[in-house]
Design an enzyme around this catalytic site. Structure first.
Site, PDB file in Angstrom:
ATOM      1  N   ASP A  41      31.504  38.088  38.289  1.00 57.21           N
ATOM      2  CA  ASP A  41      30.392  39.383  38.866  1.00 57.21           C
ATOM      3  C   ASP A  41      29.174  39.569  38.328  1.00 57.21           C
ATOM      4  OD1 ASP A  41      33.183  40.048  40.184  1.00 57.21           O
ATOM      5  OD2 ASP A  41      34.337  40.207  38.649  1.00 57.21           O
ATOM      6  N   GLU A  42      28.530  38.890  38.398  1.00 60.02           N
ATOM      7  CA  GLU A  42      27.509  38.567  37.078  1.00 60.02           C
ATOM      8  C   GLU A  42      26.536  39.526  38.015  1.00 60.02           C
ATOM      9  OE1 GLU A  42      28.732  35.758  37.460  1.00 60.02           O
ATOM     10  OE2 GLU A  42      29.901  35.257  35.580  1.00 60.02           O
TER      11      GLU A  42
ATOM     12  N   LYS B 297      24.775  37.158  40.683  1.00 57.72           N
ATOM     13  CA  LYS B 297      24.220  36.079  41.806  1.00 57.72           C
ATOM     14  C   LYS B 297      23.847  36.972  42.594  1.00 57.72           C
ATOM     15  CE  LYS B 297      28.139  34.509  41.015  1.00 57.72           C
ATOM     16  NZ  LYS B 297      29.398  35.221  39.936  1.00 57.72           N
TER      17      LYS B 297
ATOM     18  N   GLY C 286      32.864  38.489  45.527  1.00 56.44           N
ATOM     19  CA  GLY C 286      32.586  39.752  46.361  1.00 56.44           C
ATOM     20  C   GLY C 286      30.611  40.078  45.868  1.00 56.44           C
ATOM     21  N   HIS C 287      30.177  39.651  46.766  1.00 55.71           N
ATOM     22  CA  HIS C 287      28.752  39.897  46.435  1.00 55.71           C
ATOM     23  C   HIS C 287      27.802  40.918  46.953  1.00 55.71           C
ATOM     24  CE1 HIS C 287      28.395  34.867  45.910  1.00 55.71           C
ATOM     25  NE2 HIS C 287      28.801  35.848  45.129  1.00 55.71           N
TER      26      HIS C 287
ATOM     27  N   GLN D 206      32.710  33.255  41.285  1.00 58.94           N
ATOM     28  CA  GLN D 206      33.382  33.401  40.938  1.00 58.94           C
ATOM     29  C   GLN D 206      32.598  33.119  38.903  1.00 58.94           C
ATOM     30  OE1 GLN D 206      35.229  31.436  43.253  1.00 58.94           O
ATOM     31  NE2 GLN D 206      35.376  33.673  43.320  1.00 58.94           N
TER      32      GLN D 206
ATOM     33  N   THR E  54      40.444  31.379  38.526  1.00 52.03           N
ATOM     34  CA  THR E  54      40.627  30.660  39.719  1.00 52.03           C
ATOM     35  C   THR E  54      40.284  29.330  39.471  1.00 52.03           C
ATOM     36  OG1 THR E  54      39.900  31.167  42.043  1.00 52.03           O
ATOM     37  CG2 THR E  54      37.777  30.621  40.126  1.00 52.03           C
TER      38      THR E  54
ATOM     39  N   ARG F 146      39.420  47.314  41.703  1.00 58.09           N
ATOM     40  CA  ARG F 146      39.985  47.537  40.620  1.00 58.09           C
ATOM     41  C   ARG F 146      38.895  48.120  39.197  1.00 58.09           C
ATOM     42  NH1 ARG F 146      43.021  42.371  38.992  1.00 58.09           N
ATOM     43  NH2 ARG F 146      41.701  41.154  40.842  1.00 58.09           N
TER      44      ARG F 146
ATOM     45  N   VAL G 140      16.843  45.676  36.153  1.00 57.52           N
ATOM     46  CA  VAL G 140      16.829  46.632  36.010  1.00 57.52           C
ATOM     47  C   VAL G 140      17.294  47.988  37.083  1.00 57.52           C
ATOM     48  CG1 VAL G 140      15.001  46.507  33.885  1.00 57.52           C
ATOM     49  CG2 VAL G 140      14.192  47.241  36.543  1.00 57.52           C
TER      50      VAL G 140
END
Ligand code: IMP
Length: 430
Positions: free
Chosen positions: A13-14, A16, A40-41, A225, A240, A308, A419
């Site tokens: 979740d960074e 990517k 999830g992207h 991931q 994972t 979540r 940003v």
């Protein structure tokens, strides 16, 4: 031209997807090498919000081909739904634009049922999986009884294999987990239909990518991931079942070391984690609410796949240094820098304390992360809203000091800072 690899430097979740979106423009193909619809992207383009789980997000660019490599586990139901989602937003996905390796494995409803039953049985010791059947599909792969995308090429053979797989899983479901069995004939019929629709997309993706590279084209490896969820190098057992780290790209795409160019690690300007496991810099209360957001915006810290709320905390440079090491990162991209505006003072974790010692590197791998206490460096922070900044020189000095500290501690330069969620809300250096 090389294979440039984009990896998550944290627990996933960074952001990517937005880096892939930026760099995909210059790439002939964007290839995913591992995981499945646990990922999830999200990519925001104008009013359109693309939410992708399986298809490489680079496909949003009209001239870029999406490749799904042999290291992936693919749920055909999700894949077809995602194709429809893309088409609904004006992105057509004919077979010339998406190629799927025959060696990738298939996820079935039986894998999902097993994932749910296993998590339930773990009780308090649960991993917090996405319940997408990822772990059970990789278990079948390692046990050499998995269903592969290539099995969809032979109709009769496929029906037999799907039925045998469901019956085998049913035995586990009822004997070990007291869970409801699935109807093998029904699942086989569903897969016959999936196969009919997906057959034209099956191609030798390793040959295809080799040829692109030999022709001087650029290929982008799209990680899913993150480093700390890697099966070997992550925070086991809260990981994972695949290899999100950069070497996984070669294994999961069928390419060799000579292909690699840049390895770009994407990290948020703070830390987040979904699911269970140690998290030394985790915050609660007001700081957490500021970092997480309310959930009203798609970019707030709530899971794209599960919804979540994510656990949040200050940036952890012990873990970032680790990510630099195991991925061989050559550059960093820092996302969500704007979220830190107004958080004063700010903290950043530069070391851990544990067992009577201070640790800059993790002494015993990542086991027992919960036993370490973070050592923080405080920074003064900044008040300015960064969302309108487009030039590096226009970032407030305090934000540049923050980036400088990250670079100094990680030993890798930051090439970009985001940003805001829009395509244009990105500051590139130099
Ligand atoms: P699984 O991949 O569904 O088996 O889940 C194993 C662990 O990885 C859980 O803690 C999940 O929350 C986490 N996980 C899997 N995929 C992602 C992702 O794309 N982003 C963040 N966490 C993930």
């Amino acid at each position: 031209m090389p294979l440039d690899i984009i990896v998550g430097a944290q627990w996933g979740d960074e952001g990517k997807g937005r880096m892939v979106d930026l760099l995909a423009e210059q790439a002939a193909a964007v290839a995913r090498w591992g995981g499945g619809d646990n990922a999830g992207h999200t990519v925001t383009v104008g009013d359109n919000i693309f939410k992708l789980h399986l298809i490489p997000s680079g496909i949003i660019h009209p001239l870029t081909v999406g490749v799904m490599g042999n290291g992936m586990v693919i749920n055909p139901e999700t894949l077809l739904a995602e194709m429809a989602h893309l088409e609904g937003l004006g992105v057509r996905v004919p077979p010339e634009r998406l190629r799927i390796s025959p060696s990738a494995h298939l996820i079935t409803p039986a894998h999902r049922a097993l994932d749910a039953a296993q998590e339930q049985q773990r009780g308090g010791g649960k991993i917090g999986t996405t319940l997408r059947g990822i772990g059970p599909a990789y278990v079948d792969k390692a046990a050499r009884r998995g269903l592969r995308v290539g099995d969809m090429l032979d109709e009769e053979d496929l029906a037999d294999k799907v039925k045998a797989h469901v019956e085998n899983t049913n035995r586990q479901l009822s004997a070990l987990y007291n869970a409801e069995p699935l109807d093998a004939h029904e699942v086989a019929a569903q897969f016959a239909e999936y196969a009919r629709r997906l057959r034209p997309y099956i191609a030798d993706t390793s040959v295809y990518l080799h040829q692109l590279l030999a022709d001087g084209k650029r290929v982008l490896g799209e990680g899913a991931q993150g480093t700390l969820l890697d099966l070997d190098h992550g925070t086991y057992p809260y990981v994972t079942s695949s290899h999100p780290i950069a070497p996984g790209a070669l294994l999961g795409l069928g390419l060799g070391f000579a292909a690699v160019g840049e390895v770009i690690g994407v990290t948020k300007a703070f830390q987040t984690r979904v699911g269970e496991g140690g998290f030394p810099t985790e915050q609660e209360g007001e700081t957490a609410e500021r970092l997480r957001g309310t959930g009203e915006n798609p970019w707030d810290e709530f899971g794209t796949t599960t919804g979540r709320p994510r656990r949040v905390g200050w940036l952890d440079l012990v873990l970032l240094r680790y990510a630099v090491r195991v991925n061989g990162l050559t550059k960093l991209a820092l996302t969500k820098l704007d979220i830190l505006s107004g958080l004063k003072p700010m903290k950043i974790c530069v070391a851990y304390e544990g067992g009577g010692r201070t640790h800059r590197e993790l002494p015993l791998g990542l086991r027992g992360l919960e036993d370490f206490m973070p050592v923080y460096q405080e920074l003064r922070g900044w008040d300015e809203d960064l969302r309108g900044v487009r030039e590096w020189a226009d970032l407030p000095q305090a934000a540049r000091d923050y980036i400088h500290l990250i670079e100094e501690q990680a030993g890798v330069a930051v090439g970009w800072a985001s940003v805001g969620p829009e395509r244009g809300q990105l500051v590139a250096r130099g």
